[in-house]
Write an enzyme that holds these catalytic residues in place. Structure first.
Site, PDB file in Angstrom:
ATOM      1  N   HIS A  89       0.777  -1.409   0.268  1.00 35.98           N
ATOM      2  CA  HIS A  89       0.029   0.145   0.296  1.00 35.98           C
ATOM      3  C   HIS A  89       0.752   1.247  -0.341  1.00 35.98           C
ATOM      4  O   HIS A  89       0.672   2.568  -0.045  1.00 35.98           O
ATOM      5  CB  HIS A  89      -1.190  -0.181   1.058  1.00 35.98           C
ATOM      6  CG  HIS A  89      -1.906   1.021   1.427  1.00 35.98           C
ATOM      7  ND1 HIS A  89      -2.157   1.949   1.738  1.00 35.98           N
ATOM      8  CD2 HIS A  89      -2.757   1.146  -0.005  1.00 35.98           C
ATOM      9  CE1 HIS A  89      -2.974   2.829   1.930  1.00 35.98           C
ATOM     10  NE2 HIS A  89      -3.625   2.018   0.729  1.00 35.98           N
TER      11      HIS A  89
ATOM     12  N   LYS B 265       3.158   4.295  -1.333  1.00 32.99           N
ATOM     13  CA  LYS B 265       3.409   5.385  -2.331  1.00 32.99           C
ATOM     14  C   LYS B 265       4.819   6.637  -1.757  1.00 32.99           C
ATOM     15  O   LYS B 265       4.759   6.661  -1.749  1.00 32.99           O
ATOM     16  CB  LYS B 265       1.810   6.587  -2.301  1.00 32.99           C
ATOM     17  CG  LYS B 265       0.857   5.592  -2.548  1.00 32.99           C
ATOM     18  CD  LYS B 265      -0.531   5.652  -1.151  1.00 32.99           C
ATOM     19  CE  LYS B 265      -1.831   4.978  -1.292  1.00 32.99           C
ATOM     20  NZ  LYS B 265      -2.035   4.341  -0.456  1.00 32.99           N
TER      21      LYS B 265
ATOM     22  N   ASP C 293      16.375  10.491  -9.395  1.00 35.49           N
ATOM     23  CA  ASP C 293      17.885  11.295  -8.345  1.00 35.49           C
ATOM     24  C   ASP C 293      18.632  11.373  -7.382  1.00 35.49           C
ATOM     25  O   ASP C 293      19.703  11.506  -6.986  1.00 35.49           O
ATOM     26  CB  ASP C 293      17.750  12.462  -9.594  1.00 35.49           C
ATOM     27  CG  ASP C 293      18.085  12.956 -10.471  1.00 35.49           C
ATOM     28  OD1 ASP C 293      18.259  11.124 -11.439  1.00 35.49           O
ATOM     29  OD2 ASP C 293      18.101  13.453 -11.612  1.00 35.49           O
TER      30      ASP C 293
ATOM     31  N   HIS D  37      -9.046  11.356   1.821  1.00 35.05           N
ATOM     32  CA  HIS D  37      -8.184   9.966   1.876  1.00 35.05           C
ATOM     33  C   HIS D  37      -6.482  10.560   2.204  1.00 35.05           C
ATOM     34  O   HIS D  37      -5.821   8.982   2.582  1.00 35.05           O
ATOM     35  CB  HIS D  37      -7.775   9.536   0.183  1.00 35.05           C
ATOM     36  CG  HIS D  37      -6.806   8.137   0.283  1.00 35.05           C
ATOM     37  ND1 HIS D  37      -6.327   8.199  -0.307  1.00 35.05           N
ATOM     38  CD2 HIS D  37      -7.826   6.921   0.161  1.00 35.05           C
ATOM     39  CE1 HIS D  37      -5.745   6.947  -0.811  1.00 35.05           C
ATOM     40  NE2 HIS D  37      -6.639   6.100  -0.342  1.00 35.05           N
TER      41      HIS D  37
ATOM     42  N   LYS E 272      -3.497  10.720   5.113  1.00 29.43           N
ATOM     43  CA  LYS E 272      -3.303  10.121   6.571  1.00 29.43           C
ATOM     44  C   LYS E 272      -2.320  10.837   7.398  1.00 29.43           C
ATOM     45  O   LYS E 272      -0.847  10.348   7.249  1.00 29.43           O
ATOM     46  CB  LYS E 272      -3.256   8.427   6.354  1.00 29.43           C
ATOM     47  CG  LYS E 272      -3.635   8.180   5.026  1.00 29.43           C
ATOM     48  CD  LYS E 272      -3.637   7.480   3.682  1.00 29.43           C
ATOM     49  CE  LYS E 272      -4.099   6.906   2.876  1.00 29.43           C
ATOM     50  NZ  LYS E 272      -5.117   6.108   3.679  1.00 29.43           N
TER      51      LYS E 272
ATOM     52  N   ASP F  63       1.951  17.742  19.883  1.00 22.61           N
ATOM     53  CA  ASP F  63       2.337  18.459  20.827  1.00 22.61           C
ATOM     54  C   ASP F  63       3.018  19.650  20.060  1.00 22.61           C
ATOM     55  O   ASP F  63       3.514  19.882  20.262  1.00 22.61           O
ATOM     56  CB  ASP F  63       2.757  17.583  21.900  1.00 22.61           C
ATOM     57  CG  ASP F  63       1.757  17.128  23.040  1.00 22.61           C
ATOM     58  OD1 ASP F  63       0.944  16.910  22.990  1.00 22.61           O
ATOM     59  OD2 ASP F  63       2.972  16.931  24.064  1.00 22.61           O
TER      60      ASP F  63
END
Length: 471
Positions: free
Chosen positions: A218, A220, A225, A389, A391, A396
């Protein structure tokens, strides 16, 4: 007449043998919460429940995958031994235990000298990635869960073809299930152009020799370079793939020594999938900013539930305020308990979820947690205009976690995930601005209003929650 009853007796005996076998076997192989869900299913429908458990009940990986992950982890630790000058030490800060936990779980040490840019605009984030690919001169590595045959997918594929034509070495890892449309549309033309493309956790009949069939990569990630890295929630697809509710995402574009960790994680996944070892010896570390950062990988190839353990530790670390954003909220008992205790201890706990959701069973299951969380003092807000979508979480005003990790059992135990942990008040302040933007256009949930929902909703929510380990 008596002979007619014999098949019934055998069926009755088989039915109870399955139940007894499940009672002796499932609790040994599954965590208590998951075991309860599976035992309930097997108890009701033994002939259906047991075969389903054999296929989906245990997050197993083939031995070769676990061995390759262990080898990659050891190699990462060995290489880091010579990078002591890049290690960030929190000193007397109370974040030292968090950095130590992340390193012991996911291998990567905290590194100083990074710059982190937060990309909150969907199209601008994709345009930035394509611009970096077009500027690449040596190497482009992409690792994504989704790639669709749409405008965005084609734009990335075209950029890869242009890069390969310039002599840039391009490698692409795509999840075999999530990115099936992209693999079907682009694999042949990309390969013909000189781009190396591999499917991760291949489905179909191949799953039997590789892993449990619903385990997914899952992550991404992008690496350009060995200079620019991308970590976040955004896939290679148009924002509108959820109808009527365009996706809202958050991506961290980073530069500095932590990019070395993104390169190492890609190399690990490449090795696990192909058996080929990529060299990282030519890496040139450039101090690009003042942000200490650390990559957090997680997944079933690791001995522990890395993402869950770090999320819980961060919630427990909070003394003033913790804000958690996730599209899918189906927590295990440990995470749920940490949220309750934090709120009851006087910490402001803000949970930001999406009002729209593309997974109906998950939507019903997550609603089942609202009552007990609201009663404990947790604030819940449902973002309205988009499918939220993104996450991420902040603690603090000092720690930020941005990546692909949902607050659900699937992300904690079944999916390969990646998150970037930043120990920088400046980055956390920018994240707070993003979170405040969500809250400005969100529906606040109150305990009084929530308890007015129809009674049948509660029944559906409770039934859906029983399937938390199956979602």
């Amino acid at each position: 007449m008596g002979f007619d009853l014999i098949p019934g007796y055998w069926l009755f005996l088989l039915d109870w043998l399955i139940r007894l076998a499940a009672l002796a076997w499932i609790p040994v192989r599954s965590p208590p919460a998951a075991a309860r869900s599976w035992l309930l299913l097997v108890g009701f429908v033994p002939l259906f429940g047991l075969p389903l458990y054999l296929v989906l009940g245990h997050p197993w990986l083939a031995r070769v995958r676990r061995q390759r992950q262990a080898h990659a982890s050891q190699l990462i630790r060995d290489r880091q031994a010579g990078l002591g000058a890049l290690r960030w030490s929190p000193g007397q800060s109370d974040t030292e235990d968090i950095t130590r936990l992340i390193e012991r779980l996911g291998d990567f040490m905290p590194m100083q000298g990074n710059s982190v840019e937060l990309l909150d605009d969907y199209d601008a984030s994709l345009a930035s990635l394509i611009a970096d690919i077009d500027a690449a001169r040596e190497e482009v590595h992409l690792l994504y869960y989704l790639m669709f045959d749409d405008r965005s997918g084609r734009a990335v594929a075209d950029a890869l073809v242009r890069a390969a034509a310039r002599g840039v070495r391009c490698r692409v890892l795509l999840d075999a299930v999530g990115a099936k449309p992209g693999l079907r549309a682009f694999r042949r033309p990309l390969t013909a152009a000189g781009v190396e493309v591999h499917a991760m956790l291949a489905g179909g009949l191949a799953w039997r020799s590789l892993s449990r069939m619903d385990l997914r990569n899952h992550r991404k990630l992008a690496l350009i370079d060995r200079t620019w890295g991308y970590v976040g929630s955004q896939n290679l697809a148009d924002a509108t793939f959820v109808r009527e509710h365009p996706n809202r995402e958050l991506v961290a574009r980073v530069r500095g020594p932590v990019v070395r960790q993104i390169a190492a994680l890609f190399a690990s996944d490449w090795f696990i999938e192909t058996g080929e070892r990529l060299t990282l010896d030519a890496f040139v570390d450039t101090l690009a900013g003042n942000t200490p950062a650390q990559l957090l990988p997680g997944g079933p190839a690791y001995p522990f539930e890395n993402a869950r353990n770090v999320v819980v530790a961060l919630i427990q670390r909070a003394r003033q305020r913790v804000v958690l954003t996730t599209p899918y909220f189906v927590p295990d008992d440990v995470t749920l308990g940490a949220l309750r205790v934090a709120a009851l201890s006087g910490v402001e706990v803000q949970l930001i979820l999406s009002l729209s959701n593309n997974q109906r069973l998950t939507r019903w299951a997550q609603r089942s947690y609202y009552d007990e969380l609201l009663q404990a003092g947790v604030h819940i807000a449902l973002h309205r205009p988009h499918f939220l979508h993104a996450k991420h979480l902040s603690v603090d005003g000092r720690i930020a976690l941005i990546g692909s990790i949902n607050l659900d059992i699937r992300s904690f135990a079944l999916n390969a995930e990646a998150g970037l942990v930043c120990f920088d008040p400046a980055v956390t302040a920018r994240l707070h601005a993003v979170q405040d933007g969500y809250l400005a256009d969100a529906q606040r949930v109150t305990l009084e209003d929530w308890r007015r929902r129809p009674r049948w909703h509660r029944s559906v929510e409770g039934i859906a929650r029983l399937a938390d380990s199956l979602i």
